[in-house]
Write a protein that holds these residues in place. Sequence first.
Motif, PDB file in Angstrom:
ATOM      1  N   THR A 178      10.833   6.104   7.609  1.00  0.00           N
ATOM      2  CA  THR A 178      11.491   6.016   6.311  1.00  0.00           C
ATOM      3  C   THR A 178      11.206   4.634   5.737  1.00  0.00           C
ATOM      4  N   ILE A 179      10.880   4.590   4.479  1.00  0.00           N
ATOM      5  CA  ILE A 179      10.491   3.337   3.823  1.00  0.00           C
ATOM      6  C   ILE A 179      11.379   3.120   2.606  1.00  0.00           C
ATOM      7  N   PHE A 180      11.894   1.912   2.463  1.00  0.00           N
ATOM      8  CA  PHE A 180      12.700   1.551   1.299  1.00  0.00           C
ATOM      9  C   PHE A 180      11.949   0.463   0.538  1.00  0.00           C
ATOM     10  N   ALA A 181      11.638   0.726  -0.728  1.00  0.00           N
ATOM     11  CA  ALA A 181      10.846  -0.205  -1.529  1.00  0.00           C
ATOM     12  C   ALA A 181      11.549  -0.514  -2.840  1.00  0.00           C
ATOM     13  N   THR A 182      11.407  -1.745  -3.292  1.00  0.00           N
ATOM     14  CA  THR A 182      11.970  -2.160  -4.585  1.00  0.00           C
ATOM     15  C   THR A 182      10.889  -2.561  -5.572  1.00  0.00           C
ATOM     16  N   LEU A 183       9.641  -2.701  -5.096  1.00  0.00           N
ATOM     17  CA  LEU A 183       8.522  -3.079  -5.951  1.00  0.00           C
ATOM     18  C   LEU A 183       7.444  -2.027  -5.884  1.00  0.00           C
ATOM     19  N   ALA A 184       6.793  -1.768  -7.021  1.00  0.00           N
ATOM     20  CA  ALA A 184       5.695  -0.797  -7.041  1.00  0.00           C
ATOM     21  C   ALA A 184       4.545  -1.261  -6.155  1.00  0.00           C
ATOM     22  N   SER A 185       4.366  -2.573  -6.032  1.00  0.00           N
ATOM     23  CA  SER A 185       3.270  -3.096  -5.206  1.00  0.00           C
ATOM     24  C   SER A 185       3.458  -2.754  -3.727  1.00  0.00           C
ATOM     25  N   GLU A 186       4.692  -2.525  -3.311  1.00  0.00           N
ATOM     26  CA  GLU A 186       4.939  -2.150  -1.916  1.00  0.00           C
ATOM     27  C   GLU A 186       4.425  -0.749  -1.616  1.00  0.00           C
ATOM     28  N   LEU A 187       4.256   0.068  -2.663  1.00  0.00           N
ATOM     29  CA  LEU A 187       3.782   1.441  -2.489  1.00  0.00           C
ATOM     30  C   LEU A 187       2.343   1.599  -2.954  1.00  0.00           C
ATOM     31  N   SER A 188       1.611   0.503  -2.978  1.00  0.00           N
ATOM     32  CA  SER A 188       0.182   0.529  -3.267  1.00  0.00           C
ATOM     33  C   SER A 188      -0.569   0.624  -1.945  1.00  0.00           C
ATOM     34  N   PRO A 189      -1.885   0.885  -1.967  1.00  0.00           N
ATOM     35  CA  PRO A 189      -2.637   0.909  -0.710  1.00  0.00           C
ATOM     36  C   PRO A 189      -2.473  -0.370   0.094  1.00  0.00           C
ATOM     37  N   ALA A 190      -2.515  -1.533  -0.587  1.00  0.00           N
ATOM     38  CA  ALA A 190      -2.329  -2.804   0.115  1.00  0.00           C
ATOM     39  C   ALA A 190      -0.916  -2.932   0.662  1.00  0.00           C
ATOM     40  N   GLY A 191       0.058  -2.406  -0.096  1.00  0.00           N
ATOM     41  CA  GLY A 191       1.442  -2.462   0.365  1.00  0.00           C
ATOM     42  C   GLY A 191       1.666  -1.633   1.619  1.00  0.00           C
ATOM     43  N   PHE A 192       1.072  -0.443   1.681  1.00  0.00           N
ATOM     44  CA  PHE A 192       1.198   0.386   2.880  1.00  0.00           C
ATOM     45  C   PHE A 192       0.500  -0.264   4.075  1.00  0.00           C
ATOM     46  N   GLU A 193      -0.647  -0.923   3.827  1.00  0.00           N
ATOM     47  CA  GLU A 193      -1.334  -1.618   4.922  1.00  0.00           C
ATOM     48  C   GLU A 193      -0.465  -2.744   5.474  1.00  0.00           C
ATOM     49  N   LYS A 194       0.183  -3.468   4.581  1.00  0.00           N
ATOM     50  CA  LYS A 194       1.068  -4.546   5.011  1.00  0.00           C
ATOM     51  C   LYS A 194       2.250  -3.990   5.798  1.00  0.00           C
ATOM     52  N   HIS A 195       2.779  -2.866   5.343  1.00  0.00           N
ATOM     53  CA  HIS A 195       3.889  -2.224   6.051  1.00  0.00           C
ATOM     54  C   HIS A 195       3.478  -1.803   7.464  1.00  0.00           C
ATOM     55  N   ASP A 196       2.292  -1.207   7.586  1.00  0.00           N
ATOM     56  CA  ASP A 196       1.814  -0.767   8.895  1.00  0.00           C
ATOM     57  C   ASP A 196       1.583  -1.948   9.827  1.00  0.00           C
ATOM     58  N   ALA A 197       1.034  -3.036   9.282  1.00  0.00           N
ATOM     59  CA  ALA A 197       0.782  -4.219  10.108  1.00  0.00           C
ATOM     60  C   ALA A 197       2.096  -4.812  10.610  1.00  0.00           C
ATOM     61  N   HIS A 198       3.106  -4.817   9.746  1.00  0.00           N
ATOM     62  CA  HIS A 198       4.406  -5.357  10.150  1.00  0.00           C
ATOM     63  C   HIS A 198       5.068  -4.466  11.204  1.00  0.00           C
ATOM     64  N   THR A 199       4.944  -3.150  11.042  1.00  0.00           N
ATOM     65  CA  THR A 199       5.540  -2.218  11.993  1.00  0.00           C
ATOM     66  C   THR A 199       4.893  -2.326  13.368  1.00  0.00           C
ATOM     67  N   ALA A 200       3.581  -2.625  13.379  1.00  0.00           N
ATOM     68  CA  ALA A 200       2.858  -2.701  14.647  1.00  0.00           C
ATOM     69  C   ALA A 200       3.242  -3.922  15.462  1.00  0.00           C
ATOM     70  N   LEU A 201       3.800  -4.933  14.814  1.00  0.00           N
ATOM     71  CA  LEU A 201       4.163  -6.156  15.515  1.00  0.00           C
ATOM     72  C   LEU A 201       5.422  -5.929  16.332  1.00  0.00           C
ATOM     73  N   ASP A 202       5.473  -6.548  17.516  1.00  0.00           N
ATOM     74  CA  ASP A 202       6.683  -6.511  18.318  1.00  0.00           C
ATOM     75  C   ASP A 202       7.757  -7.360  17.648  1.00  0.00           C
ATOM     76  N   ALA A 203       8.993  -6.929  17.793  1.00  0.00           N
ATOM     77  CA  ALA A 203      10.092  -7.706  17.229  1.00  0.00           C
ATOM     78  C   ALA A 203      10.150  -9.072  17.903  1.00  0.00           C
ATOM     79  N   PRO A 204      10.295 -10.143  17.132  1.00  0.00           N
ATOM     80  CA  PRO A 204      10.331 -11.472  17.736  1.00  0.00           C
ATOM     81  C   PRO A 204      11.546 -11.628  18.646  1.00  0.00           C
ATOM     82  N   LEU A 205      11.312 -12.230  19.823  1.00  0.00           N
ATOM     83  CA  LEU A 205      12.380 -12.430  20.792  1.00  0.00           C
ATOM     84  C   LEU A 205      12.609 -13.919  21.011  1.00  0.00           C
TER      85      LEU A 205
END
Length: 309
Positions: A105-132
């Motif tokens: 589930t994705i929550f966005a407030t900017l149209a740029s977040e739902l652009s191809p670059a925005g989805f790539e950024k979202h995927d890259a962030h999701t792939a990262l382990d949560a900082p400990l």
Amino acid sequence: MQSGISASQELVSKFNELLADSNHFGLLLLPSSSSSFAANVSSQLTPRLKPNEALYIILRRHADTPALAAVTYVPDAAPVRQKMLFASTRLTLVRELGSEHFRETIFATLASELSPAGFEKHDAHTALDAPLTEEERTLGEVRRTEQEASSGTGTREIHLSKSLAIPISDDGLAALKELAGNSGRDLVMLSINTAAEKIELVPDSSTPTSIPDLVKTISSTEPRFTFYRFEHSYGGNSSSPVLFFYTCPATGGTKAIKSRMIYPLMKRAILAIAEKEAGFEITEASVLEELHPKVEVRQGFSRPKRPSR
């Protein structure tokens, strides 16, 4: 907080059509015009995003199930009431349509977040382990160490020395031998001196006569290895097995965390010292004999058979 608004039957029907037809890119959009997700986003999704209108968007993002993504687009310029309704209803929508169909589930407030670059950024962030934090990483190591020690499959060496063969102090070994020989000592408590890399005897003159007394004797703040000769009677039989306890209270601080890493790894080493150097006989037969002592069964008088005629 939930708004109480539910999905309409028309929406559910259209959603079922989306699930059945893999050629559809999104629920509220036209059929997919390209095999590329980025191309579909640019041609079909981006033109329909308005800076002042909230939208629920369901996209087919993945080739395998669950294939869908539930997107809630709530721009900052949208009316306040619309923002509140969309934010409070988005989880209800996913639940009623079937959360098993959605990978994310994705929550966005900017149209740029739902652009191809925005989805790539979202995927890259999701792939990262949560900082400990350092403490969280150490606690994770503690849990892994305890699991390995309890399962008997751990292969890591303790970092106090090159092996698990940390020496025991002379008075500690002497106390174990006295306990093993049943020479009057009923309690031996040991601790690990990490600075000296040695197992040491804990000075204590207590003589507990029951398990509740023993619990009061063992430290509630420091880890301990405890050997206790438990003299008792059960079922008409008297026995005095030597019990081994490992205790490591969950106290705060770096020292406590290090202790929780070290002590589980040393349990086997302590038992090896007790068996090989102090003279304890630790075998399966001896354990079963202590746990299940043989009970002498008295047989009643058997009347002899009458002689045959």
